[in-house]
Structures are given as structure tokens and as C-alpha cells.
Design a protein around this motif. Structure first.
Motif, PDB file in Angstrom:
ATOM      1  N   SER A  26      -4.643   1.281   5.938  1.00  0.00           N
ATOM      2  CA  SER A  26      -4.902   2.560   6.611  1.00  0.00           C
ATOM      3  C   SER A  26      -4.881   2.237   7.921  1.00  0.00           C
ATOM      4  O   SER A  26      -5.219   1.063   8.401  1.00  0.00           O
ATOM      5  N   GLY A  27      -4.897   3.364   8.755  1.00  0.00           N
ATOM      6  CA  GLY A  27      -4.707   3.200  10.247  1.00  0.00           C
ATOM      7  C   GLY A  27      -3.552   2.766  10.722  1.00  0.00           C
ATOM      8  O   GLY A  27      -2.406   2.964  10.069  1.00  0.00           O
ATOM      9  N   THR A  28      -3.592   2.392  12.029  1.00  0.00           N
ATOM     10  CA  THR A  28      -2.157   2.259  12.793  1.00  0.00           C
ATOM     11  C   THR A  28      -2.368   0.739  13.196  1.00  0.00           C
ATOM     12  O   THR A  28      -3.285   0.560  13.943  1.00  0.00           O
ATOM     13  N   ALA A  29      -1.208   0.148  12.961  1.00  0.00           N
ATOM     14  CA  ALA A  29      -1.226  -1.460  13.491  1.00  0.00           C
ATOM     15  C   ALA A  29      -0.076  -1.628  14.735  1.00  0.00           C
ATOM     16  O   ALA A  29       0.996  -0.930  14.618  1.00  0.00           O
ATOM     17  N   GLU A  30      -0.572  -2.145  15.871  1.00  0.00           N
ATOM     18  CA  GLU A  30       0.323  -2.625  16.683  1.00  0.00           C
ATOM     19  C   GLU A  30       0.776  -3.889  16.516  1.00  0.00           C
ATOM     20  O   GLU A  30       0.016  -4.854  16.734  1.00  0.00           O
ATOM     21  N   VAL A  31       2.099  -4.306  16.252  1.00  0.00           N
ATOM     22  CA  VAL A  31       2.254  -5.762  15.822  1.00  0.00           C
ATOM     23  C   VAL A  31       3.266  -6.346  16.568  1.00  0.00           C
ATOM     24  O   VAL A  31       4.336  -5.652  16.956  1.00  0.00           O
ATOM     25  N   THR A  32       2.923  -7.523  17.073  1.00  0.00           N
ATOM     26  CA  THR A  32       4.031  -8.119  18.110  1.00  0.00           C
ATOM     27  C   THR A  32       4.496  -9.306  17.128  1.00  0.00           C
ATOM     28  O   THR A  32       3.641 -10.206  16.698  1.00  0.00           O
ATOM     29  N   VAL A  33       5.710  -9.438  17.140  1.00  0.00           N
ATOM     30  CA  VAL A  33       6.538 -10.651  16.421  1.00  0.00           C
ATOM     31  C   VAL A  33       7.626 -11.439  17.301  1.00  0.00           C
ATOM     32  O   VAL A  33       8.632 -10.326  17.369  1.00  0.00           O
ATOM     33  N   GLY A  34       7.181 -12.384  17.870  1.00  0.00           N
ATOM     34  CA  GLY A  34       8.436 -12.905  18.936  1.00  0.00           C
ATOM     35  C   GLY A  34       8.378 -11.754  19.826  1.00  0.00           C
ATOM     36  O   GLY A  34       7.168 -11.415  20.698  1.00  0.00           O
ATOM     37  N   ASP A  35       9.482 -11.562  20.432  1.00  0.00           N
ATOM     38  CA  ASP A  35       9.670 -10.400  21.678  1.00  0.00           C
ATOM     39  C   ASP A  35       9.641  -9.046  21.049  1.00  0.00           C
ATOM     40  O   ASP A  35       9.631  -8.188  22.015  1.00  0.00           O
ATOM     41  N   GLU A  36       9.387  -8.730  19.857  1.00  0.00           N
ATOM     42  CA  GLU A  36       9.488  -7.426  19.360  1.00  0.00           C
ATOM     43  C   GLU A  36       8.047  -6.804  19.096  1.00  0.00           C
ATOM     44  O   GLU A  36       7.175  -7.486  18.597  1.00  0.00           O
ATOM     45  N   VAL A  37       7.711  -5.649  19.507  1.00  0.00           N
ATOM     46  CA  VAL A  37       6.679  -5.000  19.395  1.00  0.00           C
ATOM     47  C   VAL A  37       6.630  -3.611  18.584  1.00  0.00           C
ATOM     48  O   VAL A  37       7.825  -2.735  19.153  1.00  0.00           O
ATOM     49  N   LYS A  38       5.993  -3.217  17.590  1.00  0.00           N
ATOM     50  CA  LYS A  38       6.233  -1.930  16.743  1.00  0.00           C
ATOM     51  C   LYS A  38       5.047  -1.683  16.238  1.00  0.00           C
ATOM     52  O   LYS A  38       3.878  -2.301  16.040  1.00  0.00           O
ATOM     53  N   LEU A  39       5.046  -0.260  15.794  1.00  0.00           N
ATOM     54  CA  LEU A  39       4.045   0.196  15.071  1.00  0.00           C
ATOM     55  C   LEU A  39       4.106   0.399  13.804  1.00  0.00           C
ATOM     56  O   LEU A  39       5.049   0.737  13.236  1.00  0.00           O
ATOM     57  N   LEU A  40       3.186  -0.134  12.940  1.00  0.00           N
ATOM     58  CA  LEU A  40       3.063   0.228  11.606  1.00  0.00           C
ATOM     59  C   LEU A  40       2.198   1.283  11.157  1.00  0.00           C
ATOM     60  O   LEU A  40       0.979   1.055  11.502  1.00  0.00           O
ATOM     61  N   GLU A  45       0.420   3.333   7.464  1.00  0.00           N
ATOM     62  CA  GLU A  45       0.177   3.040   6.136  1.00  0.00           C
ATOM     63  C   GLU A  45       1.129   2.742   5.115  1.00  0.00           C
ATOM     64  O   GLU A  45       2.368   3.558   5.195  1.00  0.00           O
ATOM     65  N   ASN A  46       1.090   1.729   4.438  1.00  0.00           N
ATOM     66  CA  ASN A  46       1.973   1.280   3.352  1.00  0.00           C
ATOM     67  C   ASN A  46       3.266   0.769   4.023  1.00  0.00           C
ATOM     68  O   ASN A  46       4.332   0.455   3.422  1.00  0.00           O
ATOM     69  N   GLN A  47       3.143   0.547   5.155  1.00  0.00           N
ATOM     70  CA  GLN A  47       4.305  -0.323   6.076  1.00  0.00           C
ATOM     71  C   GLN A  47       4.050  -1.868   5.995  1.00  0.00           C
ATOM     72  O   GLN A  47       2.723  -2.058   6.255  1.00  0.00           O
ATOM     73  N   SER A  48       4.963  -2.693   6.217  1.00  0.00           N
ATOM     74  CA  SER A  48       4.709  -4.155   6.392  1.00  0.00           C
ATOM     75  C   SER A  48       5.614  -4.977   7.190  1.00  0.00           C
ATOM     76  O   SER A  48       6.741  -4.078   7.726  1.00  0.00           O
ATOM     77  N   THR A  49       5.262  -6.175   7.523  1.00  0.00           N
ATOM     78  CA  THR A  49       6.093  -6.965   8.354  1.00  0.00           C
ATOM     79  C   THR A  49       5.982  -8.355   8.125  1.00  0.00           C
ATOM     80  O   THR A  49       5.022  -8.786   7.261  1.00  0.00           O
ATOM     81  N   TYR A  50       6.829  -9.166   8.301  1.00  0.00           N
ATOM     82  CA  TYR A  50       6.809 -10.548   8.065  1.00  0.00           C
ATOM     83  C   TYR A  50       6.776 -11.482   9.286  1.00  0.00           C
ATOM     84  O   TYR A  50       7.585 -11.170  10.255  1.00  0.00           O
ATOM     85  N   ILE A  51       5.920 -12.516   9.234  1.00  0.00           N
ATOM     86  CA  ILE A  51       5.971 -13.326  10.500  1.00  0.00           C
ATOM     87  C   ILE A  51       6.371 -14.974   9.800  1.00  0.00           C
ATOM     88  O   ILE A  51       5.309 -15.420   9.220  1.00  0.00           O
TER      89      ILE A  51
END
Length: 472
Positions: A408-422, A424-430
């Protein structure tokens, strides 16, 4: 009106109420006797026209928790003095006094432990007012709680027959924790009070007495404040000088030696909440004398305290005068009369270098909290909460990769040089070795599940590159 500056002591090792309290999150930061934390209750007790804005003495690791809790309670502090290392109550009291004097102020300072319960606030307020005259004349005033039982876990104060000042009486002697027979004698004879650890004094008076009896302490504190640094309301005495301060309590170091000691007797329903037995004594109880909190099934059980945290359910049958405290990663069980022996449990855990003595099942961080839900060979699953507007450090791990799934909520995710918003129910891999950062840019809490995979999953495999909380 006399100006009184509360000084709230927020140290502690988190041993006496284990497994709920831990070294990294001691009891004053927890809601033990009410919906508020003990720190919040202490601060709110001295927020009125009789007091100036309080100062807090604390350690570096707890600074953001303390700041956030006091802000949530609506308490505006003047400063948070951060001890580089805990050096006991004499150093904390003198640090507050000398900091006050360094600003050209010689207020009356009211020294308050942050982990005590006082149920009769009006009696406490009257006692403080009753101690002002003696403190204004240079006395160092303590407050003696009227004993309700022959408690052997408290020190006692014997009152002198000499003429006092107002409601304050000269102290005849301080008595270390007595045996049962002596405690019963003190209670029956009268004239003896529990040592509450609360003090009222002018900053200059304490500095003078410390100069007489603890000159090395004065030298160390003075030098550390001469080289202090400030960061907003955080004040940091210089480390090397402060660490030279002797570690001694204000009772041993000053009060037992000074001829300025006074005591104000007061019946304020006081407890230092020094054991689970003490928590049971002050808690609301059911018809069977049980203090229950959480998901509890109690059958044929009497005069016990049973506490279950989180999703844990505790079922008890046939217990009498027992303590049962269950959290996700530990359970403590003991007769109420032996509850204070939890210290021996914690000491053994420390010797075995286990994190159970240090980190709670839910670990608080300046940005929010995390809780480990499952752990096994090469994997760990955590539930993470990030407060609105907060940001974790820019970091990387050598040994583990991570998957983040937003619940729940909104995540601002930085992975390497990429910044994106995720969302609910979205994911990322580090991948392991990749710099990354997590932030909550929204107005509501961010909740996510983190799955860690790798050969080593310890918290010390965190390389912080940039951190707004000064941990890099």
C-alpha cells in the motif's frame, strides 16, 4: 513565578522488561501503562505554565525516535543533548546543569527519569512546588515516594528530624536496596520513603557540589561542552572528553556526600516499572486479578500478567501469579516474584552474542520500521513500513539481492541510475552490488514486503553511501 526547566533522562539498556523492550528500543519508548509511550507521558506531565520547554538527555541511537514521539505528543523541546556514551545519572544531570549555565541561565532544573509512572499528577505537581523554596536556597531536593509495601527493589531515604525548608526536609541518610526484614521495618516505623530518582536543583548548586565531590566529572563535561556541535535541536558534546567522565550515579556521587540534600515526601502513586511484576501492580486487572493484553485465552488463571504482541495468541490454563510475555521471536515466563531475574536472561543472551537482547521483533528506524516475518537458509522476508516523507539511505549489499513488493502507498525506488514510482501490487528487483534507495513521497504510510536472497543476510551487510540521518 519561579522558572523550572524539566530535564528528561531517556537512557536505559532495555533489560528489565525484556522481551518487549530491547537495548535498541528500551521501555521509555514503548507504551507500557497507557496508549502513549512512557517518554510521552513523562513529557506531558510537565507541559504547563509552571515549566519552561524541557530538554532531553539521550543517546545518539535514539535521537530520532525521541524527537518523533515528542512531536507526536505536541511537546516542543528546547534541546536534545546527546551523550556520546552513557555515563550514568551524575554525568547526565551535570551535563544539563552546565549546558544551562553556558547559556547564561541558572534555572531550577527538574530531573525526571522518562521510564517511571506517576498516577497522581496533582500530588506530584504539589510536591514540586513544595521543593522550590529549598532548591532556591541552594538545596538539592529529591522526592520520596510514600511506600505502600516492603519493596526490596527500591532504595530508601530516611528523613531527618532537623528543621526543613517549606515541604522539604533534610535527608538523614540514603539506604541501598534493603532485605525484606529491613524494608518491613522502614515501612512500619515511618520516616522512610522510596527513592524516586527525581531531583530539583539550581544549575549552579549542582555544579558547585559536583566540583566538590566529582571534580573529574566537572572537568570532562566542561571540556566536552566547550567543543560541542549542534544540529537543529540536537546538541553533541565532544566525544573523547565526555568519555573521560566517571560513570557514577547522582545518588552515590553527590547526594550521599552533600550537606545540601533535602527530600519532599509525596504520595503520588509512583513506580519505576522496574519489572513485569511492577507492570502487573499498576495495570488494570480483570475479576481474577489478571492483567491481560493482546490475544489471550486465560482459563482458571489468577493474579497473573499475560501479554501477547502482534499476531501471537497465548493460551494459559491454571496459572497463578505468573508472568507470560510473548512476542514474535521470544517468550518470557516466570513467577511474578522472580520477574526481575529477567536480567540474568538478557545477560546470558548478550554473552551468546544473540540479537535477541538488542533488537526487538519489530525494529524501529528513523524512517519507520521493519519486522522479519520468516527466515531460512539463504532467504529472509521482511514487512517494511516507511513513514510519509521519509527516505532510507542510498546503499548497497555485497551478499544479497532483494525483491520489493508494494502492499500500500507509493514507493519512490532508485536502482542504479533509474528512479521510478511503484504503486500497490507493483514490484522491483535489486541485484547484489547495486546501489539503491527507497523513499515514501506520499501523504500516507508506505507498506511493502521485502524478500532477501543470498549467502549472508546480516544487517551489517549494508554499505550506506548517503543518509539523511547521519549514518553513512
Amino acid at each position: 513565578m519561579t522558572s523550572i526547566r524539566p530535564v528528561i533522562l531517556s537512557g536505559g539498556s532495555g533489560t528489565r522488561l525484556w522481551p518487549l523492550s530491547r537495548e535498541s528500543f528500551p521501555k521509555q519508548l514503548l507504551p507500557i501503562s497507557s496508549a502513549r509511550t512512557m517518554l510521552q507521558e513523562t513529557a506531558l506531565r510537565v507541559v504547563n505554565a509552571d515549566y519552561r520547554a524541557p530538554i532531553v538527555i539521550a543517546g545518539e541511537d535514539h535521537r530520532f525516535f525521541i524527537q518523533r514521539q515528542l512531536e507526536q505528543a505536541g511537546v516542543d523541546v528546547d534541546a536534545i543533548l546527546l551523550e556520546p556514551k552513557g555515563r550514568n545519572t551524575a554525568a547526565a544531570a551535570l551535563l544539563a546543569a552546565m549546558w544551562s549555565l553556558s547559556r547564561g541561565e541558572d534555572d531550577l532544573l527538574l530531573l525526571l527519569p522518562s521510564d517511571h509512572v506517576i498516577e497522581d499528577h496533582e500530588a506530584f505537581a504539589r510536591a514540586v512546588q513544595g521543593g522550590i523554596a529549598a532548591a532556591e536556597q541552594g538545596g538539592i531536593v529529591t522526592f520520596g515516594a510514600r511506600p505502600t509495601e516492603a519493596n526490596t527493589q527500591y532504595g530508601y531515604i530516611e528523613v531527618s528530624d532537623a528543621v526543613g525548608v517549606g515541604a522539604a526536609h533534610p535527608v538523614k541518610r540514603f539506604i541501598e536496596k534493603p532485605d525484606r526484614a529491613a524494608a518491613e521495618d522502614y515501612v512500619n516505623r515511618g520516616g522512610h520513603y522510596w527513592n524516586s530518582g527525581i531531583f530539583l536543583f539550581k544549575a549552579s548548586a549542582l555544579a558547585e557540589e559536583a566540583g566538590r565531590h566529582l571534580p573529574d566529572l566537572v572537568s570532562a563535561i566542561s571540556e566536552s561542552l566547550d567543543q560541542q556541535s549542534t544540529d537543529g535541536k540536537f546538541v553533541r558534546p565532544e566525544r573523547s572528553a565526555f568519555e573521560r567522565a566517571p560513570s557514577i550515579s547522582i545518588d552515590y556521587g553527590i547526594m550521599e556526600k552533600t550537606d545540601r540534600a533535602y527530600v519532599v515526601p509525596v504520595d503520588m502513586a509512583w513506580s519505576d516499572v522496574g519489572s513485569w511484576g511492577a507492570v502487573w501492580q499498576i495495570a488494570e486487572k480483570d475479576a481474577n486479578g489478571n492483567a491481560l493484553k493482546g490475544e489471550i485465552i486465560a482459563i482458571d488463571t489468577r493474579d497473573s500478567i499475560i501479554r501477547a504482541e502482534g499476531t501471537v495468541t497465548v493460551a494459559a490454563v491454571g496459572l497463578e501469579r505468573m508472568v507470560v510475555v510473548a512476542v514474535r521471536d521470544a517468550v518470557f515466563i516466570a513467577p511474578i516474584e522472580r520477574a526481575a531475574e529477567v536480567r540474568e536472561v538478557v545477560e546470558r543472551l548478550r554473552k551468546e552474542k544473540t540479537q535477541l537482547a538488542i533488537l526487538p521483533s519489530r525494529v524501529e528506524r528513523p524512517w519507520g520500521s521493519y519486522e522479519t516475518k520468516d527466515i531460512g537458509a539463504r532467504f529472509q522476508i521482511k514487512h517494511i513500513l516507511v513513514a510519509p516523507g521519509e527516505t532510507l539511505s542510498l546503499q548497497m549489499h555485497y551478499h544479497r539481492s532483494e525483491h520489493w513488493v508494494v502492499v500500500s502507498g507509493t514507493a519512490e525506488v532508485t536502482v542504479g541510475d533509474e528512479v521510478k514510482l511503484l504503486q500497490e501490487n507493483q514490484s522491483t528487483y535489486i541485484p547484489a552490488g547495486t546501489t539503491h534507495r527507497l523513499a515514501n513521497p506520499g501523504k500516507v504510510p508506505l507498506e511493502l514486503v521485502e524478500v532477501q536472497c543470498g549467502p549472508y543476510l546480516g544487517e551489517d551487510d549494508i554499505v550506506r553511501i548517503d543518509d539523511q540521518y547521519g549514518r553513512a
